[in-house]
Design an enzyme around this catalytic site. Structure first.
Site, PDB file in Angstrom:
ATOM      1  CB  SER A   1      -5.975   3.594  -8.678  1.00 48.29           C
ATOM      2  OG  SER A   1      -6.957   4.405  -8.811  1.00 48.29           O
TER       3      SER A   1
ATOM      4  CE1 TYR B   1      -2.102   7.329  -6.192  1.00 47.50           C
ATOM      5  CE2 TYR B   1      -4.187   7.628  -7.365  1.00 47.50           C
ATOM      6  CZ  TYR B   1      -3.397   7.061  -6.039  1.00 47.50           C
ATOM      7  OH  TYR B   1      -4.149   5.982  -5.814  1.00 47.50           O
TER       8      TYR B   1
ATOM      9  CE  LYS C   1      -1.669   3.387  -6.746  1.00 49.92           C
ATOM     10  NZ  LYS C   1      -1.452   3.725  -6.077  1.00 49.92           N
TER      11      LYS C   1
ATOM     12  CG  PHE D   1      -1.967  -1.032   1.243  1.00 54.46           C
ATOM     13  CD1 PHE D   1      -2.727  -1.106   0.417  1.00 54.46           C
ATOM     14  CD2 PHE D   1      -2.083  -2.082   2.321  1.00 54.46           C
ATOM     15  CE1 PHE D   1      -4.194  -1.423   0.673  1.00 54.46           C
ATOM     16  CE2 PHE D   1      -2.660  -3.316   2.789  1.00 54.46           C
ATOM     17  CZ  PHE D   1      -4.215  -2.760   1.711  1.00 54.46           C
TER      18      PHE D   1
ATOM     19  CG  PHE E   1     -15.733  20.061  -6.677  1.00 55.57           C
ATOM     20  CD1 PHE E   1     -15.473  21.219  -6.321  1.00 55.57           C
ATOM     21  CD2 PHE E   1     -14.681  18.898  -6.281  1.00 55.57           C
ATOM     22  CE1 PHE E   1     -13.961  21.538  -5.794  1.00 55.57           C
ATOM     23  CE2 PHE E   1     -13.953  19.216  -5.170  1.00 55.57           C
ATOM     24  CZ  PHE E   1     -13.747  20.395  -4.717  1.00 55.57           C
TER      25      PHE E   1
END
Ligand code: NAD
Ligand code: WQD
Length: 337
Positions: free
Chosen positions: A124, A149, A153, A80, A218
């Site tokens: 993800s 990010y 991944k 993780f 948003f």
């Protein structure tokens, strides 16, 4: 099994450590605590009555990893440890590539040297990219990621896949999480973001407890039922159990990919309404401009994990709200690092 959990003091990690312990596994945690508190592991120990061996170290610290593998007969690693804030990754790409990609490479090297070849990795849904049709299926190719990010991944997925191709002893399980929310029903462990929360659920919880005045939604002009974005929110306890189930896939060599989601999309407004209904607390909100990079709607096809791992999400939106609120009320300032 003896499991090394990197990042095990964090949000998903601590819930997974708890489920591993209650399923009879032994757990060693390595975490540098840059986004977590050791208090989470103390609480896991109290809840389970079992001990966790903890190493405070950086995932890129090869000597520290070698020490862990020399001191314990590790059967499998659940990885993780990493940085996860999308906006920060745009501002500090090198940090994200160093910790996420570099850290995964160092971990895999240390595992190879120690002869440990079973690895479960926290990936993800973001790797499906901007243009994938919903629901997302594991058979779809990875798509174009929109921030460092997400790219980190996708890169790690590729690196680990290549390792498993080069050496058939390896078993790599890539778990693609959708939107993890909620907390353990004890109210003792949960999500504890530093500063202003980036994510919807902790923001709602902090408005409810009085730490923030008002939620900004948003965008309400998306092409969705009520105009707000839809996501596949999955309870963190279900997600944690998914890791215990995924251990069985490490018995098969090669790379195995599983979506961990519920298969259902819920809008931002529906999340707010559900929180209000379950807790009786009103969440003041305003409609704000769209957030850069947000996709209108996506959710998982979670059937592969059902068929192959016997895992499916059992908890619903109301459980997520109830458990988030219990955690937030019991711990208004989180673990108070
Ligand atoms: P988290 O920040 O709570 O947990 C990550 C843990 O890794 C923290 O305890 C942190 O202290 C530790 N860590 C960070 N850098 C480290 C380093 N250099 N060395 C050692 N430890 C380090 O986040 P989380 O939500 O529990 O996420 C866990 C994993 O799941 C991450 O890899 C994340 O990218 C991935 N993931 C999270 C989500 C989400 O929405 N929460 C979704 C998809 C994937
Ligand atoms: C959910 C919805 C927002 C905050 C992120 C990462 C993703 C994955 C999970 C790691 C969106 C809206 C949010 C707020 C809002 N992480 N929102 N007001 O963006 O789906 O996914 O976490 O892999 O990579 O991008 O989750 O919780 O930030 O947002 O209206 O204050 O809530 O616009 O529609 P997201 P989120």
């Amino acid at each position: 099994m003896n499991i090394l959990v990197t990042g095990g003091a964090g949000y998903i990690g601590s819930h997974t450590v708890l489920e591993l312990l209650t399923s009879g596994h032994n757990v060693v945690v390595l975490d540098n605590l840059c986004n977590a508190s050791a208090e989470s592991l103390k609480r896991v120990e109290q809840l389970t009555g079992k001990a966790v061996t903890f190493y405070k170290a950086d995932i890129r610290d090869r000597a520290a990893l070698d020490k862990v593998f020399k001191s314990h007969r590790i059967d499998a690693v659940i990885h993780f440890a990493g940085l996860k804030a999308v906006g920060e990754s745009v501002a500090k790409p090198l940090d994200y590539y160093s910790v996420n990609v570099g850290g995964s490479v160092v971990l895999a090297q240390a595992m190879a040297q120690a002869g440990v070849t079973k690895l479960i990795f926290s990936s993800s849904a973001t790797v499906y990219g901007e243009d994938a049709p919903v629901p997302y299926k594991e058979t779809m190719p990875r798509g174009k990621t929109s921030n460092p990010y997400g790219t980190s991944k996708a890169m790690i997925e590729q690196i680990l896949t290549d390792i498993s191709i080069a050496d058939p002893q390896w078993s790599v399980v890539l778990l693609r999480y959708f939107n993890p929310v909620g907390a353990h029903p004890s109210g003792q462990i949960g999500e504890d973001p530093q500063g202003i929360p980036n994510n919807l659920m902790p923001f709602i919880a902090q408005v409810a407890v009085g730490r923030r005045e008002c939620l900004s939604i948003f965008g309400d002009d998306y092409d969705t039922e009520d105009g707000t974005c839809e996501r596949d929110y999955v309870h963190v306890v279900d997600l944690a159990k998914g890791h215990v189930s995924a251990l069985q896939a490490t018995e098969r060599s090669g790379t195995h990919i599983y979506n961990l989601g519920t298969g259902t999309g819920t809008s931002v407004k529906q999340m707010v309404e559900a929180f209000e209904r379950v807790t009786g607390v009103t969440i003041p909100y305003q409609i704000a401009p769209r957030r850069a990079g947000d996709l209108p709607a996506f959710w998982a096809d979670a059937s592969k994990a059902g068929k192959e791992l016997g895992w499916c999400a059992e908890l619903g939106i109301e459980d997520m709200m109830r458990d988030t609120w219990r955690w937030q009320q019991n711990n208004p300032t989180g673990y108070s690092r």
